[in-house]
Design an enzyme around this catalytic site. Structure first.
Site, PDB file in Angstrom:
ATOM      1  N   ASP A  15       0.844  -1.195   0.000  1.00  0.00           N
ATOM      2  CA  ASP A  15       0.000   0.000   0.000  1.00  0.00           C
ATOM      3  C   ASP A  15       0.881   1.247   0.000  1.00  0.00           C
ATOM      4  OD1 ASP A  15      -2.231  -1.580   0.107  1.00  0.00           O
ATOM      5  OD2 ASP A  15      -2.695  -1.163   2.211  1.00  0.00           O
ATOM      6  N   GLY A  41      -3.385  -5.248   0.812  1.00  0.00           N
ATOM      7  CA  GLY A  41      -4.084  -6.212  -0.031  1.00  0.00           C
ATOM      8  C   GLY A  41      -5.171  -6.877   0.791  1.00  0.00           C
ATOM      9  N   THR A 249      -8.867   3.098   6.016  1.00  0.00           N
ATOM     10  CA  THR A 249      -8.200   2.103   5.180  1.00  0.00           C
ATOM     11  C   THR A 249      -8.099   0.769   5.910  1.00  0.00           C
ATOM     12  OG1 THR A 249      -6.863   3.845   4.164  1.00  0.00           O
ATOM     13  CG2 THR A 249      -6.125   1.580   3.847  1.00  0.00           C
ATOM     14  N   ASP A 253     -11.590  -4.863   5.750  1.00  0.00           N
ATOM     15  CA  ASP A 253     -10.839  -6.117   5.821  1.00  0.00           C
ATOM     16  C   ASP A 253     -10.758  -6.614   7.262  1.00  0.00           C
ATOM     17  OD1 ASP A 253     -10.367  -5.989   3.077  1.00  0.00           O
ATOM     18  OD2 ASP A 253      -8.527  -4.841   3.359  1.00  0.00           O
TER      19      ASP A 253
END
Length: 306
Positions: A15, A41, A249, A253
């Site tokens: 990133d 990722g 961010t 996830d």
């Protein structure tokens, strides 16, 4: 006996993060406040998120034989993720360019690199990993045919969690295996393109329409509002606890990694979503993706939302 609570099959990126006062519009140039490089990722992030919470996790992915690949491998091992399934070479490591504004919101552009070369034959060659996992989590930063091969290769009784990000058309066999299909608001609307439910502003309507396409359950993440889930036991909404947002961010996830792990421990969907909402909120309180992911005690300390 399962060797892993969770096998994550997916992407691993470096990133490249740039802070901005505001994200640029079409054709516009803005000045950033610097560049930092972090492991990321969706696949790698979800594996680290679950491992930090205490899960036994393995990652099946591809990285390049380069400095970014080394960064990713080191971050996985430091978190306690088994990297026996990480294949090295066959193209450069994937890269994500991320802009983060003053409110902590982000925009992301991904260059897949080695992720695009994670192939169906790699899944077939990793049969022992798939056989050892209670839950398999996959995303859409790898080829569609590879995702389909994962669904065909699941061990009897294993559960598939699919995070449809970035959104793409899903084959009926893939949709039928999802338990749950995890999407945010943008992804839900993209998957519903052309469906009357896409004209609605009600997440429950979106979830019902997505359920009608074959998944066993659906979870829609709603940012600061928490999440909504729908399945065979009905529909429910979980509010998010209030946190001071630093950077969103990787929050999705963190949510999905936590959800997949809790499902692997035997939690029902509602209990797993309630836990995952707290983990996702905790991840927003720190900068970066993996660096912001909480330990188990950090998430539990947030309690329920308002």
């Amino acid at each position: 006996m399962h060797g892993y609570d969770l096998l994550v099959v997916g992407s691993a990126n470096a990133d490249l993060v740039i802070g901005v006062d505001r994200r640029p519009g079409a054709g516009e140039t803005v000045l950033g406040s610097g560049l930092s490089v972090h492991p990321g990722g969706k696949g790698a992030n979800q594996a680290v998120a679950a491992a930090r919470l205490g899960a036994r996790v393995a990652l099946l992915a591809r990285v390049g034989a380069d400095a970014h690949g080394e960064l990713l491998l080191e971050s996985q091992r430091a978190a306690g993720v088994d990297t026996v399934g990480v294949l090295v070479g066959d193209g450069p490591t994937g890269v994500a360019v991320i802009t983060v504004d003053g409110a902590g919101d982000n925009s992301i552009v991904v260059s897949p690199g080695a992720n695009a070369r994670l192939a169906p034959q790699d899944i077939r060659a990793a049969g022992s990993l798939l056989a050892a996992a209670r839950v398999v989590s996959v995303q859409l930063e790898i080829p569609a045919e590879t995702v389909a091969e994962v669904t065909r290769s699941l061990a009897p009784g294993a559960r598939l969690v699919l995070n449809a990000s970035p959104p793409a058309a899903l084959a009926p066999e893939v949709l039928a295996a999802c338990d749950p299909l995890v999407v945010n608001e943008h992804e839900a609307l993209a998957l519903l393109g052309g469906h009357p439910a896409g004209d609605s502003t009600d997440p429950g309507t979106w979830a019902s329409a997505l359920l009608s396409r074959g998944p066993r359950s659906v979870v829609v993440t709603l940012g600061a509002a928490g999440a909504l889930a729908a399945g065979r036991h009905g529909t429910f909404t979980v509010p998010a606890p209030r946190v001071t947002v630093v950077d969103t961010t990787g929050a999705g996830d963190a949510f999905t990694g936590a959800l997949a792990w809790r499902l692997s421990t035997g939690d029902g969907l509602e209990a797993a979503v309630r836990y995952a909402v707290r983990v996702g909120a905790a991840a927003c309180a720190g900068a970066g993706a993996q660096s912001s992911f909480p330990r188990a005690g950090d998430a539990e300390g947030l309690g329920e939302g308002p």
